[in-house]
Design an enzyme around this catalytic site. Structure first.
Site, PDB file in Angstrom:
ATOM      1  N   ASP A 295       0.882  -1.167   0.000  1.00  0.00           N
ATOM      2  CA  ASP A 295       0.000   0.000   0.000  1.00  0.00           C
ATOM      3  C   ASP A 295       0.919   1.215   0.000  1.00  0.00           C
ATOM      4  O   ASP A 295       1.997   1.162  -0.592  1.00  0.00           O
ATOM      5  CB  ASP A 295      -0.935  -0.039   1.220  1.00  0.00           C
ATOM      6  CG  ASP A 295      -2.247   0.714   0.985  1.00  0.00           C
ATOM      7  OD1 ASP A 295      -2.174   1.891   0.598  1.00  0.00           O
ATOM      8  OD2 ASP A 295      -3.320   0.145   1.198  1.00  0.00           O
ATOM      9  N   HIS A 329       1.477   2.058  -3.282  1.00  0.00           N
ATOM     10  CA  HIS A 329       0.392   2.860  -3.857  1.00  0.00           C
ATOM     11  C   HIS A 329       0.829   4.308  -4.012  1.00  0.00           C
ATOM     12  O   HIS A 329       0.404   4.991  -4.937  1.00  0.00           O
ATOM     13  CB  HIS A 329      -0.856   2.779  -2.978  1.00  0.00           C
ATOM     14  CG  HIS A 329      -1.523   1.442  -3.039  1.00  0.00           C
ATOM     15  ND1 HIS A 329      -2.755   1.191  -2.455  1.00  0.00           N
ATOM     16  CD2 HIS A 329      -1.144   0.272  -3.613  1.00  0.00           C
ATOM     17  CE1 HIS A 329      -3.089  -0.072  -2.668  1.00  0.00           C
ATOM     18  NE2 HIS A 329      -2.127  -0.653  -3.359  1.00  0.00           N
TER      19      HIS A 329
END
Length: 549
Positions: A295, A329
């Site tokens: 992430d 991310h």
């Protein structure tokens, strides 16, 4: 000079409009000061308390006894010597440096019964969690050092979608046990996990609910691997932290935090596998570290919505330098849980490779909080999937403009729940490969303000969007795009200045839309190189753009 005096000085210079000269130079010369912990040289080897490196013995009691004994004697070093050390949750104590030797693997057990349910924090809210593999609360002078590996056994905790695995990986996972969803597209670790997923309010404490009420859904409450809460003088140095059940490093309400030469490794498809989340902390240094995350890579937070605003603790006085982020991310991220605010943050000499977004700043209605005085320079990016730089106040949703091109509807009222992004100063970004160079997307009721981007080069598919923004300055920027119709899209934005913009083959230089689009200046730029200079639509007046021919 103190941090407070430095901050005041910077604020005065910024208000005076001196960023490009005096304020920029002053800010980088007067960085926040971060105090490091100091430890006694006394060393306790965990072998003294019966630990065994056979990969079978659960060493939870032995290692925790060594930590407690070291702290009781005034502190020092707890040595994890070479070997594979199986353990359950470890609890840090004040004045203790847990040193993980180069050839040591500290392996946390996959036996979930070893992790009791506790009241913790999840994405900015108080919530039930399983006890973290490593935790510490209300401590002073603590460290985890060495060059060894700390593994959280996260794969037994996380759910995963079939489309994020190869066929062979999926078949092996299903054969290991767990539960496959009815549509066959997702795998869950257990029926307990599925129960938590399907139960509204699972994990909430209050309104008559207690921790014990969540026992049937225990597996659902994945722990962050390393959680330090309200600790002062913290050092994380040299170690590799990998395979976390959720976030890898989470520091909450800490002061004087140093992260140096740390490696974080989570699989690219690890659910919520953030590298490091620094939440409501002050005086922070993150340097020389490498993050490969499932992430966001390096993330700044400060609580979520009303709960975060009531806490009222911004993350402030932060230095992030000389780091590398892979496949996250976002490379460097602020938000989306930033309701307590973030300020006085300095990011420099970082490299992002293969991340979804490079510099990612995200929020949404309901958060509140002010993010300001963010200084960024010398950023290299390669193979970014989406935007090189993103300012987005519609995180988790679509803006009206995405559906109808431009939105001139009446804005919603500004309240304490309205977030604010302002005073970002970005210098010398080079991006080789991204879908889009720049996206600035504010709210109709609260535009993004005072964004300065200078001396940067973007080799991307698309150029830039500036939507619901004010006081935007782009200077000495080169765009090299493949789809440039337009190169720069401006919607309902005012006081936008483009100074010395260069570009490759471009069909349309500007598309300007919306009645609020005004005072757009083009300086020191050869607009004749584009097939067409500008297109106006949706109420934008031709007088909105002035400058170079």
């Amino acid at each position: 000079m103190s941090v407070i005096k430095t901050t005041v000085r910077i604020a005065v210079l910024l208000l005076a409009g001196c960023f490009t000269s005096q304020a920029q130079q002053y800010s980088w010369q007067h960085l926040p000061q971060v105090s490091k912990p100091v430890f006694k040289k006394d060393t306790i080897n965990i072998l003294k308390y019966g630990a065994k490196a056979d990969g079978l013995t659960l060493n939870t009691i032995s290692i925790n006894k060594a930590i407690a004994a070291c702290s009781a004697k005034g502190g020092g070093v707890v040595l994890i010597p070479p070997g594979l050390w199986l353990t359950g949750p470890l609890v840090m104590q004040s004045n203790v440096n847990v040193h993980v030797s180069r050839a040591a693997l500290l392996q946390f057990t996959d036996d979930k019964s070893q992790y009791k349910l506790v009241e913790g924090n999840y994405e900015g809210h108080a919530a039930v969690r399983n006890e973290s593999p490593i935790s510490g609360t209300n401590l002073t002078n603590i460290a985890i050092t060495g060059e060894g590996i700390i593994d959280g056994h996260g794969e037994v905790w996380r759910a995963i979608s079939k489309d994020r695995l190869t066929e062979a990986e999926w078949n092996k996972l299903v054969a290991s046990g767990g539960v496959v969803s009815e549509n066959g597209k997702s795998w869950y670790p257990s029926q307990s996990y599925v129960g938590g997923l399907k139960t509204p309010g699972a994990g909430v404490i209050g309104n008559g609910r207690i921790i014990k009420d969540n026992e049937p859904f225990k597996d659902f409450f994945r722990p962050n691997m390393l959680v330090l809460t309200n600790c002062k003088k913290v050092l994380l140095q040299g170690v590799t932290l990998q395979n976390s059940p959720a976030w890898d490093i989470h520091t909450l309400l800490c002061e004087d935090l140093t992260v140096q030469n740390v490696k974080v490794r989570n699989a690219w498809n690890a659910q919520n596998g953030d590298g490091i989340d620094v939440e409501s902390c002050r005086n922070v240094l993150i340097e020389g570290s490498t993050f490969d995350a499932g992430d966001d890579g390096i993330c700044i937070k400060s609580g979520r919505d009303e709960e975060g605003r009531k806490r009222g603790k911004p993350t402030e006085n932060v230095i992030v330098r000389d780091n590398v982020v892979y496949r996250a991310h976002g490379g460097f991220v602020i938000g989306s849980e930033m309701s307590g605010g973030a300020r006085n943050i300095f990011v420099s000499n970082c490299t992002f490779i293969g991340t979804d977004i490079g510099l990612r700043f995200k929020t949404t209605r309901g958060r509140g909080g002010v993010v300001e005085n963010i200084f960024i320079k010398n950023i290299s990016m390669k193979e970014i999937l989406h935007e090189a730089i993103l300012f987005d106040m519609y995180y988790g949703g679509k803006s009206p403009g995405e559906d109808d091109n431009v939105n001139d509807q009446a804005v919603v009222p500004v309240t304490e729940a309205t977030p604010s992004f302002r005073k970002f100063y970005v210098n010398n970004v080079v991006c080789n490969g991204a879908e889009k160079a720049l996206m600035i997307r504010g709210l109709p009721e609260m535009g993004i303000k005072d964004i300065h981007i200078e001396n940067s080069t973007f080799k991307t598919v698309k150029g830039a969007d500036v939507i619901e923004a004010q006081n935007i300055f782009l200077k000495n920027i080169h765009f090299e795009g493949k789809e440039t119709n337009p190169l720069i899209n401006i919607q309902n934005s005012s006081s936008v200045t483009f100074d010395h913009i260069t570009y490759g083959d471009t069909q349309l230089l500007f598309k300007i839309s919306g009645k609020k689009s005004q005072q757009i200046k083009l300086l020191n730029t050869d607009a004749s190189k584009a097939n067409s200079k500008v297109e106006f639509s949706s109420g934008a007046a031709e007088s909105a753009l002035t400058g170079s021919k």
